[in-house]
Design an enzyme around this catalytic site. Structure first.
Site, PDB file in Angstrom:
ATOM      1  N   ASP A  29      -5.283   4.797   0.502  1.00  0.00           N
ATOM      2  CA  ASP A  29      -5.213   4.432  -1.013  1.00  0.00           C
ATOM      3  C   ASP A  29      -6.384   4.956  -1.679  1.00  0.00           C
ATOM      4  O   ASP A  29      -6.289   5.034  -2.918  1.00  0.00           O
ATOM      5  CB  ASP A  29      -4.668   3.129  -1.186  1.00  0.00           C
ATOM      6  CG  ASP A  29      -3.326   3.011  -1.998  1.00  0.00           C
ATOM      7  OD1 ASP A  29      -2.533   3.851  -2.205  1.00  0.00           O
ATOM      8  OD2 ASP A  29      -2.687   1.929  -1.736  1.00  0.00           O
ATOM      9  N   LYS A  74       7.818   5.851   0.732  1.00  0.00           N
ATOM     10  CA  LYS A  74       7.029   6.308   1.656  1.00  0.00           C
ATOM     11  C   LYS A  74       7.430   6.357   3.131  1.00  0.00           C
ATOM     12  O   LYS A  74       6.826   7.200   3.839  1.00  0.00           O
ATOM     13  CB  LYS A  74       5.721   5.070   1.325  1.00  0.00           C
ATOM     14  CG  LYS A  74       4.978   5.244   0.231  1.00  0.00           C
ATOM     15  CD  LYS A  74       4.302   3.992  -0.325  1.00  0.00           C
ATOM     16  CE  LYS A  74       3.669   4.213  -1.741  1.00  0.00           C
ATOM     17  NZ  LYS A  74       2.857   3.233  -2.217  1.00  0.00           N
ATOM     18  N   GLN A 117       1.056  -2.359  -0.350  1.00  0.00           N
ATOM     19  CA  GLN A 117       1.488  -2.331  -1.651  1.00  0.00           C
ATOM     20  C   GLN A 117       1.400  -3.255  -2.799  1.00  0.00           C
ATOM     21  O   GLN A 117       1.250  -4.658  -2.297  1.00  0.00           O
ATOM     22  CB  GLN A 117       3.034  -2.403  -1.275  1.00  0.00           C
ATOM     23  CG  GLN A 117       4.013  -1.964  -2.328  1.00  0.00           C
ATOM     24  CD  GLN A 117       3.787  -0.438  -2.971  1.00  0.00           C
ATOM     25  OE1 GLN A 117       3.759   0.367  -2.213  1.00  0.00           O
ATOM     26  NE2 GLN A 117       3.622  -0.303  -4.280  1.00  0.00           N
TER      27      GLN A 117
END
Ligand code: NDP
Length: 307
Positions: free
Chosen positions: A120, A53, A97
């Site tokens: 997200d 990422k 995460q």
């Protein structure tokens, strides 16, 4: 006839090129979208994901930063970090995460992320926007599934779509996105009766289950589009033979590494489907590309630049 292969790696690269161009345009008005990634502890798998990422952020020209609290971090400390990221204007996207350590209240942490920075798309506010068709941030993997369909010219409106899996992260948002684009959607799960028969209705079949090669030929109507979201690691020889018997290339990988990746869809499905995503190289690469795209979208929405 063998199915058309929907090449996610190529589509992801197209998206990254478009995002990089948007980043350049925003720079003309003094805006540089920024992504903050929070990685708790040292899980090797999470570290690999986060590295991908951060690397991708740099390639498309985003500002990015990483926060790496030790796995002894408390919920309160994480909440303070999130509050700080919420306040800072140069941070447009916040990604925590998962999984978080067990002693951390993950729901509270995710709920603390400002919905405007929730790249997200997991915050209930964004879930609500999606289900009421308002502009918001859409979870990356489901958004990637829709991009594969759109960019491959596969029609969605009026089609029968069957989604196997109803998780908050993949199954439900994929089903909602397909419904929002006027597909007739059926959502299946572990309690669905006669799963193969239900799946055979599908013009578009999305598998998000987490079971190696579970979707076999009997699940698929000839000519259907099959999107395989699953990522499963096979380490067992018997399991390997069930899925990849006779596949020389996979044999070599398995012999060298002792494992190989497989989706939820059995490779034999390529003989009946009209189009199919491979694993690896299908939905996976789209997930990171959509995270980049979401960060730019968040930056534009926060500044009233998104139409
Ligand atoms: P979850 O475990 O959260 O959900 C799995 C879903 O599949 C559940 O709804 C479950 O039903 C259903 N299911 C399980 N077994 C069966 C069965 N035998 N028959 C029918 N339905 C079944 O997984 P996720 O949604 O998080 O992930 C799904 C897969 O996608 C995984 O392989 C994951 O690694 C992969 N993934 C890939 C990503 C990518 O970037 N390509 C990103 C995210 C995930 P029930 O609700 O009844 O338990």
């Amino acid at each position: 006839m063998a199915a058309r292969i929907l090449d996610g790696t190529k589509l992801a690269s197209e998206i990254r090129t478009e995002v990089a161009a948007q980043v350049k345009t925003l720079a003309l008005s003094g805006v540089r979208p920024g992504l903050a990634v929070v990685l708790v502890g040292h899980s090797p798998a999470s570290e690999v994901y986060v590295r991908g990422k951060v690397k991708s952020s740099q390639e498309v020209g985003l500002y990015s930063e990483q926060h790496t609290p030790a796995d002894t971090v408390t919920t309160e400390e994480l909440l303070e970090l999130i509050a700080d990221l919420n306040r800072r204007d140069e941070v447009d996207g916040i990604l925590v995460q998962l999984p978080l350590p067990e002693h951390v209240d993950a729901k509270r942490v995710l709920l603390a992320v400002d919905p405007a920075k929730d790249v997200d798309g997991f915050h209930p506010v964004n879930v609500g926007y999606l289900s009421t068709q308002r502009p918001g941030l859409v979870p990356c993997t489901p958004a990637g599934v829709m991009e594969i369909l759109r960019r491959s010219g596969i029609p969605v409106a009026g089609q029968e779509a069957v989604v196997i899996g109803r998780s908050d992260i993949v199954g439900k948002p994929v089903a909602m996105l397909l419904l929002n684009q006027n597909a007739t959607v059926t959502v299946c799960h572990s309690k669905t009766r006669d799963l193969p028969e239900v799946c055979r209705r599908a013009d578009i079949l999305v598998a998000a289950i987490g079971r190696a090669g579970m979707v076999t030929r009997e699940f698929v109507k000839p000519g259907a589009t099959v999107i395989d979201v699953g990522i499963n690691k096979i380490t067992d020889r018997k399991e390997f033979d069930r899925v990849f018997a006779g596949n020389k290339k996979r044999e070599e990988t398995f012999a060298a590494k002792g494992s190989t990746l497989v989706g939820d869809v059995h490779p034999e499905v390529a003989e009946v489907a009209g189009a199919i995503t491979p694993v690896p190289g299908g939905v996976g690469p789209l997930t990171i590309a959509m995270l980049m795209s979401n960060t730019v979208k968040a930056a534009m929405m926060r500044r009233g630049l998104y139409r």
